[in-house]
Motif scaffolding. Sequence first.
Motif, PDB file in Angstrom:
ATOM      1  N   TYR A  72      35.628  32.257  46.579  1.00 46.37           N
ATOM      2  CA  TYR A  72      34.474  32.559  47.407  1.00 46.37           C
ATOM      3  C   TYR A  72      33.640  33.764  46.973  1.00 46.37           C
ATOM      4  O   TYR A  72      32.456  33.848  47.317  1.00 46.37           O
ATOM      5  N   TYR A  73      34.196  34.680  46.247  1.00 41.38           N
ATOM      6  CA  TYR A  73      33.507  35.943  45.939  1.00 41.38           C
ATOM      7  C   TYR A  73      32.264  35.688  45.086  1.00 41.38           C
ATOM      8  O   TYR A  73      32.311  34.930  44.105  1.00 41.38           O
ATOM      9  N   TYR A  74      31.161  36.319  45.446  1.00 41.01           N
ATOM     10  CA  TYR A  74      29.901  36.107  44.743  1.00 41.01           C
ATOM     11  C   TYR A  74      30.042  36.449  43.259  1.00 41.01           C
ATOM     12  O   TYR A  74      29.507  35.741  42.397  1.00 41.01           O
ATOM     13  N   SER A  99      32.078  44.789  50.125  1.00 46.99           N
ATOM     14  CA  SER A  99      33.284  44.009  50.412  1.00 46.99           C
ATOM     15  C   SER A  99      34.439  44.934  50.794  1.00 46.99           C
ATOM     16  O   SER A  99      34.586  46.028  50.247  1.00 46.99           O
ATOM     17  N   GLY A 156      28.354  37.254  54.172  1.00 45.47           N
ATOM     18  CA  GLY A 156      29.716  36.816  53.934  1.00 45.47           C
ATOM     19  C   GLY A 156      30.346  36.267  55.190  1.00 45.47           C
ATOM     20  O   GLY A 156      29.744  36.286  56.262  1.00 45.47           O
ATOM     21  N   HIS A 180      36.888  40.515  53.794  1.00 48.20           N
ATOM     22  CA  HIS A 180      35.463  40.481  54.153  1.00 48.20           C
ATOM     23  C   HIS A 180      34.650  40.621  52.862  1.00 48.20           C
ATOM     24  O   HIS A 180      34.038  41.650  52.614  1.00 48.20           O
ATOM     25  N   VAL A 222      31.714  39.821  49.883  1.00 49.73           N
ATOM     26  CA  VAL A 222      30.344  39.328  49.696  1.00 49.73           C
ATOM     27  C   VAL A 222      30.453  37.925  49.113  1.00 49.73           C
ATOM     28  O   VAL A 222      31.135  37.706  48.109  1.00 49.73           O
ATOM     29  N   ILE A 223      29.786  36.958  49.733  1.00 49.25           N
ATOM     30  CA  ILE A 223      29.900  35.568  49.304  1.00 49.25           C
ATOM     31  C   ILE A 223      28.556  34.993  48.867  1.00 49.25           C
ATOM     32  O   ILE A 223      28.488  34.199  47.939  1.00 49.25           O
TER      33      ILE A 223
END
Length: 450
Positions: free
Chosen positions: A52-54, A84, A353, A370, A372-373
């Motif tokens: 999921y992480y950008y 994040s 996110g 939590h 950043v997505i």
Amino acid sequence: MKKYFNFPLFLLVTAFVFVWSCNNNDDENLPRFPEGSTESVNLWVQDSMRRYYYWADQMPAKPDYRLPVKDFFKSLLSSQDRFSFAVNTQDPSSYPRSVRNMYGFDYAVMQLANGNVVTAIKLVLKNSPAFNSGLERGMMITKINGKTITAANAEELTSSIKDQTVIELTVGNWKNGAVTDEKNIQVYYGYSLEQPVESKIFKKNGKKTGYLYIYDFPDGITPVLSQKFAAFKAAGVQELILDLRYNYGGSVSSAAALCALIPAGISASSSFITYKGNKNGGEVKRTFAQQITYDPNALDFNTLRANALGLNKVYILTSNSTASASEIVINNLKPYMQVIQIGDVTLGKDMAGFIVEDKRKPKKISWQLHPVIYKVFNANGEGEYSNGIMPQIAAGEYASLPLLPLGDPDETLVSSALGSIYSKSAGKDALDKSIKILFQSDTPSAAIGK
């Protein structure tokens, strides 16, 4: 003095709520560790972030699984990532700590043109420990736990507040260029209740201007916003000032609901936002109506539009504490109306996110991520404001002391907006460059421990 024991959390903007039960062994290339070990938790963290992480493609190929979980999480983050964070839901000490979420107030330490150093309380949350102790916006802090604040110790001394559970502040009022009527006030670490949306109407030369102060964007706020706009509409409001200067963000759905109440010429199918993620997340586009429905307690688009003002222009007050969903309001209204931003450059959180956590029953991992997505963009494809959104009219709220109550027509930012609306001062900066800000308590990226 009543003590509160709760652990408020500074949240990322929530695009929508997502929970995930992860199987650590679904990737044959990953190592295997005994269940319950630190290494196994870190493996879950890594797998989650890969999905999921950008900036997943920038994560290290061979991280050190032996690190404590919080350190391991940080070792995965991109150098571009200020936001994040991870918390252990069973360990209150792992949660973000800031003066605002611990005590319910914010302050700024500044050096005046004559060289004097002063500390102004700029925000006191309603029904917070600070509020219940008698702190008010505009008061000046001269000492913390008996120590006088100076240019040399300002950051260290004021930063120490969040490392304590009770503080003693010496405060006074600003009169004729000096602090008077000093007294000592104790403030205990505790919980702040949900903040009200405050409104008022200014009238001059037959023109009515609505003012709305919005502290944050929690889910469930849309009925309140709709009521406020219904009152504005009934009163014949022709101009609007949104005060988002201290708004860290919150729910994108609530921000979309606010945006639906302001401009003319939009419909349920009008594009509101585009989310761009990593190779797994791809691109997601949402209309106003679609985004609003992600808040299960929200009013629907058509109900909101019945109370919309239908304006072609809006004035938005900002500072470097204006972040996330409040920045989305600024950026995502621009395709549909003129946005006149007054104040300081915003924080620059052009991303969103959702929470990633273990939902297996029984839960085996207590950590909550939590990350950043997504990067976020408006209907015209405009975004990329990681350095903040610049105001058209630069204005500083410290140009005049003492700080006046929010919504006061003579308060610096409100006065600047009203000047643009009612007089020939439109478009003129109201920034006192002789005042030097030494330290502020409310930087959101600091609040989340980055």
